[in-house]
Structures are given as structure tokens and as C-alpha cells.
Design an enzyme around this catalytic site. Structure first.
Site, PDB file in Angstrom:
ATOM      1  N   SER A 127      29.235  61.305  44.714  1.00 50.69           N
ATOM      2  CA  SER A 127      28.276  62.039  45.544  1.00 50.69           C
ATOM      3  C   SER A 127      27.362  62.847  44.637  1.00 50.69           C
ATOM      4  O   SER A 127      27.462  62.780  43.426  1.00 50.69           O
ATOM      5  CB  SER A 127      28.998  63.002  46.490  1.00 50.69           C
ATOM      6  OG  SER A 127      29.764  63.925  45.737  1.00 50.69           O
TER       7      SER A 127
ATOM      8  N   TYR B 124      25.204  59.929  48.106  1.00 47.71           N
ATOM      9  CA  TYR B 124      25.132  60.744  49.316  1.00 47.71           C
ATOM     10  C   TYR B 124      25.313  62.206  48.949  1.00 47.71           C
ATOM     11  O   TYR B 124      25.903  62.539  47.918  1.00 47.71           O
ATOM     12  CB  TYR B 124      26.174  60.301  50.356  1.00 47.71           C
ATOM     13  CG  TYR B 124      27.603  60.405  49.884  1.00 47.71           C
ATOM     14  CD1 TYR B 124      28.361  61.551  50.129  1.00 47.71           C
ATOM     15  CD2 TYR B 124      28.203  59.368  49.178  1.00 47.71           C
ATOM     16  CE1 TYR B 124      29.666  61.656  49.688  1.00 47.71           C
ATOM     17  CE2 TYR B 124      29.503  59.462  48.734  1.00 47.71           C
ATOM     18  CZ  TYR B 124      30.232  60.607  48.997  1.00 47.71           C
ATOM     19  OH  TYR B 124      31.520  60.709  48.551  1.00 47.71           O
TER      20      TYR B 124
END
Length: 126
Positions: free
Chosen positions: A25, A58
């Protein structure tokens, strides 16, 4: 027809951490997420201004006001601490929606604190 337009960007943020063994991430200071409207777990594109790398991951929330920009997991292999990056998110919308849509553009200083915001990019001159 739907168009994919820039929804939000964080411009020239400084990478503070590159954590290879953390779940993949990018951890982003929560105040920057709020200012841009980027949601946790939303897909974001990372463009490394320092080395030219471009990839997607993300977003996850880091502590508010921390200045954290931490690339995690495999994404950590594409950056080094101190690199300047642009974080961008896109949205799909109809042509009618696109006519009035304005992106959230957040510009940060060397500590990843907001220096100013805008909803347009100046016209590029020759």
C-alpha cells in the site's frame, strides 16, 4: 460514454518510509487524504519524480499531521526515502459530469504539510 478524469493529486510529496515487509500500500497522512478526498483502499497511481518510476497501489491512512508517505510491500522497491512523488487518483464520470468537475489538487512542502490547494492546473506556456 464515461471518461476517466483526474480526481485528486498530492503534488511532490517526499517519501518518508519504504517498508518492504509491510502489507502492500501507500500510507498517507490522514490530513492529506481528507484534503484530496482520496479514500482508504482507493486505487492510486504513484509517479516518482526523482527516478521516473510509475506504478499503482492503494491508499491507507497514516496518522493525521504526521507527514507520513510510506510505500509498502512491493511498491517499496520502486522508491527511496527522500524521493519526490506525485500521488494521483482518477474517477469515472459521464461527459455531462466532466463538464463541471474540478479535481482536488494538494501541494505540499518538504515536510508533507499542505502549502496550498487548487482545483485547476495553470495553462502551460511555450
Amino acid at each position: 460514454m464515461h471518461l476517466s478524469l483526474l480526481k485528486a493529486k498530492i503534488h511532490r510529496a517526499t517519501v518518508t518510509h519504504a517498508e518492504l515487509n509491510y502489507e502492500g500500500s501507500i500510507a498517507i497522512d490522514g490530513l492529506l487524504l481528507e484534503a484530496t478526498g482520496i479514500r482508504e483502499f482507493e486505487q492510486v497511481h504513484i509517479w516518482d519524480v526523482t527516478n521516473g518510476a510509475r506504478f499503482s497501489t492503494y491508499a491507507i491512512r497514516a496518522e493525521d499531521g504526521s507527514g507520513i508517505m510510506s510505500l509498502n510491500g512491493g511498491a517499496a522497491r520502486h522508491v527511496q526515502v527522500g524521493d519526490l512523488i506525485i500521488v494521483a487518483a482518477f474517477a469515472s464520470m459521464s461527459e455531462d459530469e466532466a463538464k463541471t468537475f474540478k479535481p482536488n489538487l494538494v501541494y505540499v512542502n518538504a515536510r508533507n504539510a499542505i502549502s496550498h490547494t487548487n482545483h485547476s492546473i495553470p495553462t502551460q506556456a511555450a
